[in-house]
Design a protein around this motif. Structure first.
Motif, mmCIF file in Angstrom:
data_model
loop_
_atom_site.group_PDB
_atom_site.id
_atom_site.type_symbol
_atom_site.label_atom_id
_atom_site.label_comp_id
_atom_site.label_asym_id
_atom_site.label_seq_id
_atom_site.Cartn_x
_atom_site.Cartn_y
_atom_site.Cartn_z
ATOM 1 N N SER A 181 0.737 -1.174 0.130
ATOM 2 C CA SER A 181 0.019 -0.037 -0.140
ATOM 3 C C SER A 181 0.736 1.284 0.133
ATOM 4 O O SER A 181 0.536 2.101 -0.713
ATOM 5 N N GLY A 216 -9.832 1.280 -9.595
ATOM 6 C CA GLY A 216 -9.803 0.260 -9.051
ATOM 7 C C GLY A 216 -8.299 -0.427 -8.987
ATOM 8 O O GLY A 216 -7.352 0.192 -9.710
ATOM 9 N N ALA A 240 -8.509 -8.094 -0.469
ATOM 10 C CA ALA A 240 -9.360 -6.880 -1.238
ATOM 11 C C ALA A 240 -9.675 -6.063 -0.225
ATOM 12 O O ALA A 240 -9.437 -4.797 -0.155
ATOM 13 N N GLU A 241 -10.244 -6.548 0.937
ATOM 14 C CA GLU A 241 -10.793 -5.530 2.039
ATOM 15 C C GLU A 241 -9.518 -4.955 2.887
ATOM 16 O O GLU A 241 -9.766 -3.666 2.859
ATOM 17 N N ARG A 248 -8.228 -2.007 0.351
ATOM 18 C CA ARG A 248 -9.192 -0.985 0.094
ATOM 19 C C ARG A 248 -9.206 -0.339 1.470
ATOM 20 O O ARG A 248 -9.362 1.139 1.513
ATOM 21 N N GLU A 249 -8.978 -0.789 2.502
ATOM 22 C CA GLU A 249 -9.033 -0.075 4.055
ATOM 23 C C GLU A 249 -7.799 0.786 3.814
ATOM 24 O O GLU A 249 -7.959 2.159 4.261
ATOM 25 N N VAL A 289 -10.100 2.327 -2.282
ATOM 26 C CA VAL A 289 -10.664 2.348 -3.618
ATOM 27 C C VAL A 289 -11.023 0.754 -3.944
ATOM 28 O O VAL A 289 -10.278 -0.202 -3.230
ATOM 29 N N PRO A 290 -11.817 0.463 -4.793
ATOM 30 C CA PRO A 290 -12.216 -0.766 -4.957
ATOM 31 C C PRO A 290 -10.887 -1.855 -5.389
ATOM 32 O O PRO A 290 -10.020 -1.553 -6.176
ATOM 33 N N VAL A 291 -10.524 -3.048 -4.946
ATOM 34 C CA VAL A 291 -9.773 -3.875 -5.395
ATOM 35 C C VAL A 291 -10.325 -5.279 -5.634
ATOM 36 O O VAL A 291 -11.205 -5.818 -4.978
ATOM 37 N N THR A 294 -15.571 -2.764 -12.738
ATOM 38 C CA THR A 294 -15.895 -1.557 -12.168
ATOM 39 C C THR A 294 -16.769 -1.003 -13.226
ATOM 40 O O THR A 294 -17.536 0.012 -12.982
#
Length: 393
Positions: A121, A140, A171-172, A175-176, A180-182, A379
């Motif tokens: 990240s 995404g 993914a969660e 995203r945290e 954005v969507p993962v 997306t």
């Protein structure tokens, strides 16, 4: 989408434009049966959201030339992450495949997933900063991992190489961190998607085989990955090719798997046993490129073993293209030629007459491009677009 659907949504119209089925408003109207007023409303939504643009003019037999509709690819940015055992490839791309910036990150797949994802990240944020973009411009993030993925949950499913990652919420978690969507999939699936969409868009079916430290495959049928019910489709590296109890122990816990005899890691082990200073598939790659006789012989043997397994797949699926990728496909055509010869030797002409076998043309970027396609597909599906437009209204 069915023809003459008078209730066609904005998302369904975008799918028509993205696929190339409709290039003008008139073509959209002919396919959907929408009234001019409803179509105008839907198009206004898509243009205001930055999904569609109108430019140029299409020739018309009568009347005024129509303006051309296109998906506004340059405005849609995607982050792609290809995670390996020791490093990850990172890229920022637009929806049209243009790579804006790339980076590499050293990782240890044996480390706790929380630690690895936190570090990734940070590197992704740095990548955006260097490119002059913000995370708000990203639609995404696509992530490829060397493990089976249950796509319905977006989580690894009993990965032999990444045991601590089983059912981990990749993914969660990302995203945290990034907001954005993962989306997550097996790396071979993404490589297959990248090759199929970028190099073989007209091929009805394609098998991609990644040969590196291990072996995995991705299967594309009618433009989409075939993942299986648990994410295990294409996991050919764990097909047992020796007699029961004969061979080397695999990471999956079995003995005599294809990966223990034909992967780059397996060849490196065999060379070490013979006294060579070889630690990895990359070292094997270097020796083959240098013309080392023993490394070439073992690579050819690996190609024949892989070809034996693929012959069954070719007979079962009758694909139009087989692509060999991963680091072991880099040295000339040593591996690819051995695979090709074995497939043709072991499979009837009906299955191979129209078959094309080749090395990956995207190389290390195959997964990066495949991850981009995954993000765009998810997306900008009709439902996802309609949901976002409804929230914005």
């Amino acid at each position: 989408m069915a023809a003459a659907s008078t209730n066609a949504s904005a998302g369904e119209i975008l799918e028509l434009v993205r696929s190339g089925r409709a290039r003008t408003r008139r073509e959209v109207q002919e396919i959907t049966g929408l009234s001019r007023s409803t179509l105008s409303l839907r198009m206004s939504q898509l243009i205001a959201a930055g999904y569609v643009r109108e430019s140029g003019q299409a020739a018309a037999a009568t009347g005024r030339p129509a303006r051309i509709l296109s998906f506004d690819e340059a405005r849609q940015l995607v982050l792609s992450v290809d995670i390996g055992a020791t490093h990850a490839n990172l890229a920022l791309l637009d929806a049209g495949s243009q790579v804006i910036m790339q980076a590499h990150a050293e990782i240890d797949i044996a480390a706790p997933p929380e630690v690895t994802l936190r570090a990734l990240s940070k590197r992704l944020t740095e990548l955006l900063g260097r490119s002059g973009r913000s995370v708000a411009s990203v639609v995404g993030i696509g992530v490829g991992i060397p493990a089976p993925v249950r796509f319905s949950t977006q989580r690894p499913n009993h990965p032999p190489l990444m045991r601590a990652w089983h059912d981990f919420p990749i993914a969660e978690t990302l995203r945290e961190h990034l907001g954005v969507p993962v989306f997550v999939d097996n790396d071979a699936n993404l490589m297959a998607m990248g090759e199929a969409r970028e190099r073989y868009p007209d091929a009805p079916s394609l098998i991609f085989v990644k040969v590196g430290t291990g072996i995995g495959a991705g299967i594309i049928l009618r433009g989409q990955p075939e993942r299986g019910i648990a994410g295990g489709a294409g996991d050919i590296g764990h097909i047992r090719i020796t007699e029961a109890g004969v061979g080397h122990l695999c990471t999956c816990g079995a003995v005599g798997c294809l990966a223990t005899e034909a992967s780059g890691g397996a060849i490196a082990r065999m060379l070490r046993e013979e006294g060579h200073d070889v630690r990895s598939a990359s070292d094997v790659n270097r020796l083959v490129n240098d013309g080392d006789v023993r490394a070439v012989e073992l690579t050819q043997r690996a190609g024949r073993l892989i070809g034996d397994v693929l012959a069954t797949s070719v007979a079962l699926l009758n694909p139009s293209v087989v692509v060999i990728g991963g680091i072991m496909a880099d040295p000339g055509d040593v591996l690819v030629e051995s695979v090709r010869d074995r497939i043709y030797e072991r499979t009837i002409p009906l299955a191979t007459r129209e078959l094309f076998v080749a090395a990956s043309s995207l190389g290390a970027d195959a997964a990066i491009q495949g991850a981009r396609h995954m993000v765009i597909d998810q997306t900008f599906s009709a439902k996802a677009v309609d949901d976002r437009l409804q929230l914005a209204s």
